[in-house]
Design an enzyme around this catalytic site. Structure first.
Site, PDB file in Angstrom:
ATOM      1  N   LYS A  22       0.834  -1.214   0.000  1.00  0.00           N
ATOM      2  CA  LYS A  22       0.000   0.000   0.000  1.00  0.00           C
ATOM      3  C   LYS A  22       0.869   1.264   0.000  1.00  0.00           C
ATOM      4  CE  LYS A  22      -1.717   1.579   4.074  1.00  0.00           C
ATOM      5  NZ  LYS A  22      -1.435   2.960   4.445  1.00  0.00           N
ATOM      6  N   ASN A  23       1.862   1.288   0.893  1.00  0.00           N
ATOM      7  CA  ASN A  23       2.613   2.534   1.064  1.00  0.00           C
ATOM      8  C   ASN A  23       3.614   2.779  -0.060  1.00  0.00           C
ATOM      9  OD1 ASN A  23       1.106   3.051   3.269  1.00  0.00           O
ATOM     10  ND2 ASN A  23       2.655   2.459   4.786  1.00  0.00           N
ATOM     11  N   ARG A  92      -3.990   9.939   4.206  1.00  0.00           N
ATOM     12  CA  ARG A  92      -2.836  10.795   4.442  1.00  0.00           C
ATOM     13  C   ARG A  92      -2.031  11.025   3.147  1.00  0.00           C
ATOM     14  NH1 ARG A  92      -0.104  14.240   7.983  1.00  0.00           N
ATOM     15  NH2 ARG A  92       2.110  13.884   7.786  1.00  0.00           N
ATOM     16  N   CYS A 116      -5.181   7.830   9.217  1.00  0.00           N
ATOM     17  CA  CYS A 116      -5.421   7.287  10.562  1.00  0.00           C
ATOM     18  C   CYS A 116      -5.124   8.331  11.628  1.00  0.00           C
ATOM     19  CB  CYS A 116      -4.517   6.073  10.797  1.00  0.00           C
ATOM     20  SG  CYS A 116      -5.061   4.606   9.938  1.00  0.00           S
ATOM     21  N   ARG A 121      -0.335  14.951  13.039  1.00  0.00           N
ATOM     22  CA  ARG A 121       0.504  14.535  11.902  1.00  0.00           C
ATOM     23  C   ARG A 121       0.761  15.762  11.034  1.00  0.00           C
ATOM     24  NH1 ARG A 121      -1.783   8.896   9.563  1.00  0.00           N
ATOM     25  NH2 ARG A 121       0.241   8.863   8.540  1.00  0.00           N
ATOM     26  N   PRO A 122       1.696  16.622  11.509  1.00  0.00           N
ATOM     27  CA  PRO A 122       1.953  17.865  10.780  1.00  0.00           C
ATOM     28  C   PRO A 122       2.596  17.608   9.415  1.00  0.00           C
ATOM     29  CG  PRO A 122       3.519  17.616  12.580  1.00  0.00           C
ATOM     30  CD  PRO A 122       2.557  16.460  12.684  1.00  0.00           C
ATOM     31  N   ILE A 123       2.559  18.636   8.552  1.00  0.00           N
ATOM     32  CA  ILE A 123       3.227  18.522   7.239  1.00  0.00           C
ATOM     33  C   ILE A 123       4.252  19.643   7.070  1.00  0.00           C
ATOM     34  CG2 ILE A 123       1.415  17.235   6.027  1.00  0.00           C
ATOM     35  CD1 ILE A 123       0.401  19.935   4.937  1.00  0.00           C
ATOM     36  N   ASP A 124       4.735  20.161   8.233  1.00  0.00           N
ATOM     37  CA  ASP A 124       5.676  21.286   8.185  1.00  0.00           C
ATOM     38  C   ASP A 124       6.946  20.955   7.397  1.00  0.00           C
ATOM     39  OD1 ASP A 124       5.975  19.478  10.393  1.00  0.00           O
ATOM     40  OD2 ASP A 124       7.539  20.772  11.194  1.00  0.00           O
ATOM     41  N   LEU A 125       7.430  19.706   7.497  1.00  0.00           N
ATOM     42  CA  LEU A 125       8.673  19.353   6.787  1.00  0.00           C
ATOM     43  C   LEU A 125       8.448  19.355   5.276  1.00  0.00           C
ATOM     44  CD1 LEU A 125       9.890  16.413   9.075  1.00  0.00           C
ATOM     45  CD2 LEU A 125      10.650  18.789   9.117  1.00  0.00           C
ATOM     46  N   ASP A 306       4.258   0.405  11.801  1.00  0.00           N
ATOM     47  CA  ASP A 306       3.007  -0.146  11.269  1.00  0.00           C
ATOM     48  C   ASP A 306       2.792  -1.606  11.650  1.00  0.00           C
ATOM     49  OD1 ASP A 306       2.687   2.305  10.127  1.00  0.00           O
ATOM     50  OD2 ASP A 306       3.262   1.684   8.107  1.00  0.00           O
ATOM     51  N   ILE A 328       7.635   6.806  16.663  1.00  0.00           N
ATOM     52  CA  ILE A 328       7.291   7.562  15.447  1.00  0.00           C
ATOM     53  C   ILE A 328       6.068   8.460  15.658  1.00  0.00           C
ATOM     54  CG2 ILE A 328       6.853   7.399  12.954  1.00  0.00           C
ATOM     55  CD1 ILE A 328       9.495   6.069  13.741  1.00  0.00           C
ATOM     56  N   ARG A 398      -8.529  -0.414   4.326  1.00  0.00           N
ATOM     57  CA  ARG A 398      -7.576   0.563   3.803  1.00  0.00           C
ATOM     58  C   ARG A 398      -6.216  -0.076   3.541  1.00  0.00           C
ATOM     59  NH1 ARG A 398      -6.516   4.975   7.432  1.00  0.00           N
ATOM     60  NH2 ARG A 398      -5.285   5.537   5.642  1.00  0.00           N
TER      61      ARG A 398
HETATM   62  C1  EPZ Z   1       4.075   6.921   6.257  1.00  0.00           C
HETATM   63  O1  EPZ Z   1       3.307   7.956   6.843  1.00  0.00           O
HETATM   64  C2  EPZ Z   1       3.149   5.744   6.120  1.00  0.00           C
HETATM   65  N1  EPZ Z   1       2.027   6.110   5.276  1.00  0.00           N
HETATM   66  C3  EPZ Z   1       2.661   5.305   7.481  1.00  0.00           C
HETATM   67  O2  EPZ Z   1       1.883   4.148   7.294  1.00  0.00           O
HETATM   68  C4  EPZ Z   1       3.867   4.967   8.354  1.00  0.00           C
HETATM   69  O3  EPZ Z   1       3.411   4.685   9.660  1.00  0.00           O
HETATM   70  C5  EPZ Z   1       4.836   6.150   8.410  1.00  0.00           C
HETATM   71  O4  EPZ Z   1       5.193   6.552   7.062  1.00  0.00           O
HETATM   72  C6  EPZ Z   1       6.112   5.842   9.172  1.00  0.00           C
HETATM   73  O5  EPZ Z   1       6.748   4.745   8.607  1.00  0.00           O
HETATM   74  C7  EPZ Z   1       2.164   6.051   3.966  1.00  0.00           C
HETATM   75  O6  EPZ Z   1       3.207   5.756   3.424  1.00  0.00           O
HETATM   76  C8  EPZ Z   1       0.957   6.336   3.161  1.00  0.00           C
HETATM   77  P1  EPZ Z   1       6.140  10.301   8.309  1.00  0.00           P
HETATM   78  P2  EPZ Z   1       3.829   9.455   6.876  1.00  0.00           P
HETATM   79  O7  EPZ Z   1       6.039  11.544   7.500  1.00  0.00           O
HETATM   80  O8  EPZ Z   1       4.468   9.749   5.571  1.00  0.00           O
HETATM   81  C9  EPZ Z   1       6.268  13.498  11.914  1.00  0.00           C
HETATM   82  C10 EPZ Z   1       0.099   2.653   7.817  1.00  0.00           C
HETATM   83  O9  EPZ Z   1      -0.427   2.112   8.836  1.00  0.00           O
HETATM   84  N2  EPZ Z   1       6.260  14.508  10.859  1.00  0.00           N
HETATM   85  O10 EPZ Z   1       7.382   9.492   8.246  1.00  0.00           O
HETATM   86  O11 EPZ Z   1       2.713  10.294   7.331  1.00  0.00           O
HETATM   87  C11 EPZ Z   1       4.894  12.841  12.017  1.00  0.00           C
HETATM   88  O12 EPZ Z   1       4.001  13.623  12.756  1.00  0.00           O
HETATM   89  C12 EPZ Z   1       0.581   4.060   7.880  1.00  0.00           C
HETATM   90  O13 EPZ Z   1       0.201   2.079   6.729  1.00  0.00           O
HETATM   91  C13 EPZ Z   1       6.384  15.853  11.193  1.00  0.00           C
HETATM   92  O14 EPZ Z   1       6.544  16.207  12.364  1.00  0.00           O
HETATM   93  O15 EPZ Z   1       4.911   9.333   8.003  1.00  0.00           O
HETATM   94  C14 EPZ Z   1       5.199  11.507  12.610  1.00  0.00           C
HETATM   95  O16 EPZ Z   1       5.297  11.643  14.002  1.00  0.00           O
HETATM   96  C15 EPZ Z   1       0.044   4.942   8.861  1.00  0.00           C
HETATM   97  N3  EPZ Z   1       6.333  16.791  10.205  1.00  0.00           N
HETATM   98  C16 EPZ Z   1       6.571  11.193  12.038  1.00  0.00           C
HETATM   99  O17 EPZ Z   1       7.118  12.427  11.577  1.00  0.00           O
HETATM  100  C17 EPZ Z   1       6.173  16.435   8.899  1.00  0.00           C
HETATM  101  O18 EPZ Z   1       6.130  17.352   8.038  1.00  0.00           O
HETATM  102  C18 EPZ Z   1       6.537  10.178  10.902  1.00  0.00           C
HETATM  103  O19 EPZ Z   1       5.817  10.705   9.801  1.00  0.00           O
HETATM  104  C19 EPZ Z   1       6.056  15.075   8.563  1.00  0.00           C
HETATM  105  C20 EPZ Z   1       6.105  14.124   9.565  1.00  0.00           C
END
Ligand code: EPZ
Length: 418
Positions: A22-23, A92, A116, A121-125, A306, A328, A398
């Protein structure tokens, strides 16, 4: 409202073929927007999140043929640059269309993504990296209006955390940007590698320049290609726990063994015999597994966040006490309260959960709170004595294709009811 009815206590035995990840498919479908020509994506799992991506591509004007497991996308004369709120909220991964739209059309209009509930789950980065590459972003009331000020240009970006989504968005923006982009502390998950393979097959120039460093030299355009999605390591890890809690023997086919290394070592510690073959894995579980001392989630190549929920469900019937530490997400234990309805002994606080294994669980009526938490409830129900009823199973759809049919074929007493 659909629900799963599971009579637990039946030993699983047989083979399961793992679907595509999926991811991996979600960002790759977003990336097809960048391509001049057709992308044929094979091994796509039939999941509600994948359907949502297809609907976004169709909304944007792409010609999409979804004949699972193959999805063909032709952006053709795509011209829309907006994604409506109801589509953004479905998952997401919708945020990955931001990088794709900016790279293709120089603008994007969308809202914050759904997905989920795992804490904030910010997107600041994502946003700060795109700003560095020349994107102007107006953020108002959860809505984002983005456009390129002069040109989309390469940049040297150091991520404070190896965010999967931010790495994907930067990659999509960088592959056709002017000049070179370097992503430091980039995510190293296999799904990121799969996205890079797809983009390079389309003519992009992405190289790995050391651990967690990606260098991208922008190219003028990308061409169509055929690509096969890599196997889903989380689906595979989940079925490994299904074998573990039922004293079962399962052969998992269509897997990438190195991606399962952390799951294998924990289940071996728990007393399972695991044989890894080429593209297959055989797991043979004892009548009762032992505790897994410490399950500490970290970015790849560590133990994946996950897979933690199904492992925690398995720990509920292990002999001894297991400790889980989630590093995480802030709030990934929403399902723990439901697990205690089976008679599990769990104390969860903040990012830590302590699971004191009990000799047996008993069937219960429970509700899924999120995708992986839903999978954990299925694992507990397979182990429990008596019948369980699991509702809110749309969360499970999902991320797990045909979960009930798959488990039924290997001996689980499970049925989907309306
Ligand atoms: C991906 O989510 C996966 N989703 C998630 O899978 C997975 O848990 C996660 O990576 C970690 O491996 C998809 O690929 C669709 P991140 P993503 O950006 O991209 C913080 C599942 O069950 N963060 O690595 O959202 C954030 O809040 C799912 O299949 C910031 O602070 O993960 C989190 O604490 C759910 N600012 C951490 O980083 C940002 O701009 C990890 O987020 C981005 C992230």
């Amino acid at each position: 409202m659909e629900k799963l009815i599971i009579e637990g206590g039946h030993r699983l035995h047989g083979s399961i073929s793992i679907h595509g990840a999926k991811n991996s498919v979600l960002p790759i479908l977003a990336a097809t927007l960048l391509v001049d020509g057709v992308s044929e994506i094979d091994n796509c799992p039939r999941l509600s999140d994948v359907d949502a991506s297809v609907r976004i591509l169709q909304h944007l004007g792409c010609d999409v043929t979804a004949e699972y497991p193959m999805i063909a996308v032709h952006p053709g004369g795509t011209c829309r640059t907006d994604i409506p709120d109801h589509l953004m909220r479905e998952m997401r991964s919708s945020i990955i269309f931001l990088g794709a739209l900016i790279a293709r059309y120089g603008e994007a209009h969308l809202s914050y993504p759904g997905g989920c509930e795992l804490g904030p789950r910010p997107i600041d980065l994502h946003l700060s990296a795109l700003r560095k590459m020349g994107v102007h972003i107006d953020e108002k009331h959860g809505h984002l209006d983005c456009y390129i000020e002069k040109e989309l240009h390469g940049s040297d970006i150091s991520l404070s955390f190896p965010s999967v989504g931010a790495t994907e968005n930067i990659l999509l923006a960088a592959v056709t940007a002017k000049g070179k982009t370097v992503i430091r502390n980039a995510a190293r998950e296999p799904e990121i590698q799969d996205l890079c393979h797809y983009l390079n097959a389309c003519g992009a120039n992405i190289v790995r320049a050391g651990e967690g460093v990606l260098e991208i030299e922008g190219v003028p355009h990308l061409h169509g290609t055929s690509h096969r999605i890599l196997p889903d390591r989380i689906e595979a890890a989940t079925y490994m726990t299904a074998a573990a809690v039922t004293g079962g023997t399962l052969l998992l086919k269509n897997i990438d063994p190195p991606h399962l290394a952390p799951a294998v070592s924990l289940l071996e510690e728990a007393g399972c015999h695991i044989r890894v073959l080429d593209g297959e894995l055989l797991i043979d579980a004892p009548a009762r597994i032992r505790r897994m001392r410490l399950v500490h989630t970290t970015p790849y190549p560590g133990f994946p966040t996950d897979a933690a929920a199904p492992f925690l469900a398995a720990a509920c019937i292990a002999s001894g006490t297991s400790v889980f530490i989630e590093t995480i997400f802030d709030n990934r234990y929403g399902y723990v309260g439901e697990l205690t309805r089976f008679g599990a002994h769990i104390k969860a606080e903040g990012r830590m959960a302590v699971v004191e294994g009990v000799p047996s669980l008993s069937g219960a009526a429970v509700k899924c709170t999120d995708l992986r938490g839903g999978a954990a409830l299925v694992i507990a129900a397979l182990a429990a004595e008596g019948e369980s009823e699991i509702t809110e199973i749309q969360h499970i759809f999902r991320g797990y294709e045909a979960l009930s049919d798959t488990l039924a074929r290997v001996g689980a007493h499970i049925r989907l009811e309306q």
